[in-house]
Design a protein around this motif. Structure first.
Motif, short mmCIF file in Angstrom:
data_model
loop_
_atom_site.label_atom_id
_atom_site.label_comp_id
_atom_site.label_asym_id
_atom_site.label_seq_id
_atom_site.Cartn_x
_atom_site.Cartn_y
_atom_site.Cartn_z
N GLN A 1 0.84 -1.20 0.00
CA GLN A 1 0.00 0.00 0.00
C GLN A 1 0.88 1.25 0.00
OE1 GLN A 1 -2.65 0.25 3.33
NE2 GLN A 1 -3.50 2.22 2.70
N VAL A 2 0.66 2.11 -0.97
CA VAL A 2 1.43 3.34 -1.07
C VAL A 2 0.94 4.34 -0.03
CG1 VAL A 2 1.95 5.31 -2.53
CG2 VAL A 2 1.90 3.01 -3.52
N GLN A 3 1.90 4.90 0.70
CA GLN A 3 1.53 5.86 1.73
C GLN A 3 2.62 6.91 1.85
OE1 GLN A 3 0.88 4.15 5.62
NE2 GLN A 3 -0.43 5.84 6.27
N LEU A 4 2.19 8.17 2.04
CA LEU A 4 3.09 9.27 2.32
C LEU A 4 2.64 9.91 3.63
CD1 LEU A 4 3.19 10.95 -1.22
CD2 LEU A 4 5.02 9.65 -0.15
N VAL A 5 3.59 10.15 4.51
CA VAL A 5 3.26 10.73 5.81
C VAL A 5 4.15 11.94 6.05
CG1 VAL A 5 3.13 10.35 8.29
CG2 VAL A 5 2.54 8.50 6.72
N GLU A 6 3.53 13.11 6.21
CA GLU A 6 4.26 14.33 6.50
C GLU A 6 4.37 14.53 8.01
OE1 GLU A 6 1.42 15.43 3.01
OE2 GLU A 6 1.32 14.33 4.91
N SER A 7 5.44 15.20 8.41
CA SER A 7 5.61 15.58 9.81
C SER A 7 6.52 16.79 9.87
CB SER A 7 6.21 14.43 10.63
OG SER A 7 7.48 14.06 10.11
N GLY A 8 6.57 17.42 11.04
CA GLY A 8 7.48 18.54 11.23
C GLY A 8 6.83 19.90 11.25
N GLY A 9 5.54 19.96 11.00
CA GLY A 9 4.87 21.25 11.05
C GLY A 9 4.74 21.77 12.47
N GLY A 10 4.27 23.01 12.59
CA GLY A 10 4.08 23.60 13.91
C GLY A 10 3.95 25.08 13.83
N LEU A 11 4.05 25.71 15.01
CA LEU A 11 3.97 27.15 15.14
C LEU A 11 5.38 27.71 15.27
CD1 LEU A 11 2.41 29.82 15.65
CD2 LEU A 11 2.35 29.17 18.08
N VAL A 12 5.70 28.72 14.47
CA VAL A 12 7.03 29.32 14.51
C VAL A 12 6.89 30.83 14.32
CG1 VAL A 12 7.41 28.98 12.04
CG2 VAL A 12 9.38 29.15 13.58
N GLN A 13 7.80 31.57 14.91
CA GLN A 13 7.77 33.02 14.75
C GLN A 13 8.34 33.43 13.40
OE1 GLN A 13 9.87 34.70 18.10
NE2 GLN A 13 8.10 34.53 19.44
N PRO A 14 7.94 34.58 12.90
CA PRO A 14 8.53 35.07 11.64
C PRO A 14 10.05 35.11 11.74
CG PRO A 14 6.64 36.39 12.24
CD PRO A 14 6.88 35.47 13.39
N GLY A 15 10.69 34.66 10.67
CA GLY A 15 12.14 34.58 10.64
C GLY A 15 12.68 33.24 11.11
N GLY A 16 11.81 32.41 11.66
CA GLY A 16 12.23 31.11 12.17
C GLY A 16 12.32 30.05 11.08
N SER A 17 12.61 28.82 11.52
CA SER A 17 12.82 27.71 10.59
C SER A 17 12.03 26.48 11.03
CB SER A 17 14.30 27.35 10.52
OG SER A 17 15.08 28.41 10.04
N LEU A 18 11.69 25.68 10.06
CA LEU A 18 11.10 24.37 10.28
C LEU A 18 11.63 23.42 9.22
CD1 LEU A 18 7.30 25.08 10.95
CD2 LEU A 18 8.94 24.20 12.61
N TYR A 107 -0.36 20.36 -9.50
CA TYR A 107 -0.72 19.32 -8.55
C TYR A 107 -1.61 18.25 -9.17
CZ TYR A 107 -5.20 21.83 -7.85
OH TYR A 107 -6.41 22.45 -8.02
N HIS A 108 -2.25 18.54 -10.30
CA HIS A 108 -3.09 17.55 -10.96
C HIS A 108 -2.28 16.35 -11.45
CE1 HIS A 108 -5.44 21.34 -11.44
NE2 HIS A 108 -6.43 20.54 -11.12
N ARG A 109 -0.98 16.55 -11.62
CA ARG A 109 -0.14 15.50 -12.20
C ARG A 109 0.47 14.58 -11.16
NH1 ARG A 109 3.29 17.81 -17.20
NH2 ARG A 109 3.77 15.59 -17.31
N TYR A 110 0.13 14.83 -9.88
CA TYR A 110 0.66 13.99 -8.82
C TYR A 110 -0.37 12.95 -8.41
CZ TYR A 110 4.74 16.97 -8.37
OH TYR A 110 5.91 17.64 -8.62
N THR A 111 0.11 11.75 -8.19
CA THR A 111 -0.77 10.60 -8.00
C THR A 111 -1.08 10.32 -6.53
OG1 THR A 111 0.21 9.61 -9.98
CG2 THR A 111 -1.09 8.17 -8.55
N TYR A 112 -0.04 10.31 -5.71
CA TYR A 112 -0.18 9.93 -4.30
C TYR A 112 0.03 11.15 -3.43
CZ TYR A 112 0.55 5.40 -6.49
OH TYR A 112 0.46 4.31 -7.30
N TRP A 113 -0.78 11.24 -2.36
CA TRP A 113 -0.75 12.41 -1.48
C TRP A 113 -0.71 11.99 -0.01
CZ3 TRP A 113 -0.74 17.55 -2.96
CH2 TRP A 113 -0.89 17.78 -4.33
N GLY A 114 -0.01 12.81 0.78
CA GLY A 114 -0.05 12.65 2.22
C GLY A 114 -1.24 13.39 2.80
N GLN A 115 -1.36 13.34 4.12
CA GLN A 115 -2.52 13.92 4.80
C GLN A 115 -2.31 15.39 5.14
OE1 GLN A 115 -0.16 12.31 6.33
NE2 GLN A 115 0.29 13.59 8.11
N GLY A 116 -1.09 15.87 5.05
CA GLY A 116 -0.81 17.28 5.31
C GLY A 116 -0.33 17.54 6.73
#
Length: 123
Positions: A1-18, A107-116
């Motif tokens: 089963q093809v699966q993509l899982v994103e991680s690493g998001g969050g709240l950051v101040q302007p000028g910050g990094s993720l 984005y129409h040309r991409y087949t598999y997507w993560g949940q965001g």
């Protein structure tokens, strides 16, 4: 089963990094182009960056050039998006997606997507 899982998001101040991660399972990233997209409330989904693992070619939207860097770790079957100098207008849900050969922003040309994963840039 093809699966993509994103991680690493969050709240950051302007000028910050993720750093966002996109971990793939059920297929090998070596044979797929991976794109990062984002969608803010009330706006259309837009392409941010993409990488073709076979030849290393990359794409960056003008809005993120010089601030975001896409990379891959084939051993971990994972693609990363390093985001520096973040701005409030970068706030959105970020998605990764895969397709066999297209490296671009349609984005129409991409087949598999993560949940965001949510990225919020705010002071």
């Amino acid at each position: 089963q093809v699966q993509l899982v994103e991680s690493g998001g969050g709240l950051v101040q302007p000028g910050g990094s993720l750093r966002l991660s996109c971990a793939a399972s059920g297929f090998t990233l070596d044979y797929y182009a991976i794109g990062w997209f984002r969608q803010a409330p009330g706006k259309e989904r837009e392409g941010v960056s993409s990488i073709n693992p076979r030849d290393g070619s990359t794409y960056y939207a003008d809005a993120v050039k010089g601030r975001f860097t896409i990379s891959r770790d084939n051993a971990k079957n994972t693609v990363y998006l390093q985001m520096n100098s973040l701005k409030p207008e970068d706030t959105a849900v970020y998605y990764c997606a895969a397709n066999p050969d297209y490296t671009g922003s349609d984005y129409h040309r991409y087949t598999y997507w993560g949940q965001g994963t949510q990225v919020t840039v705010s002071s």
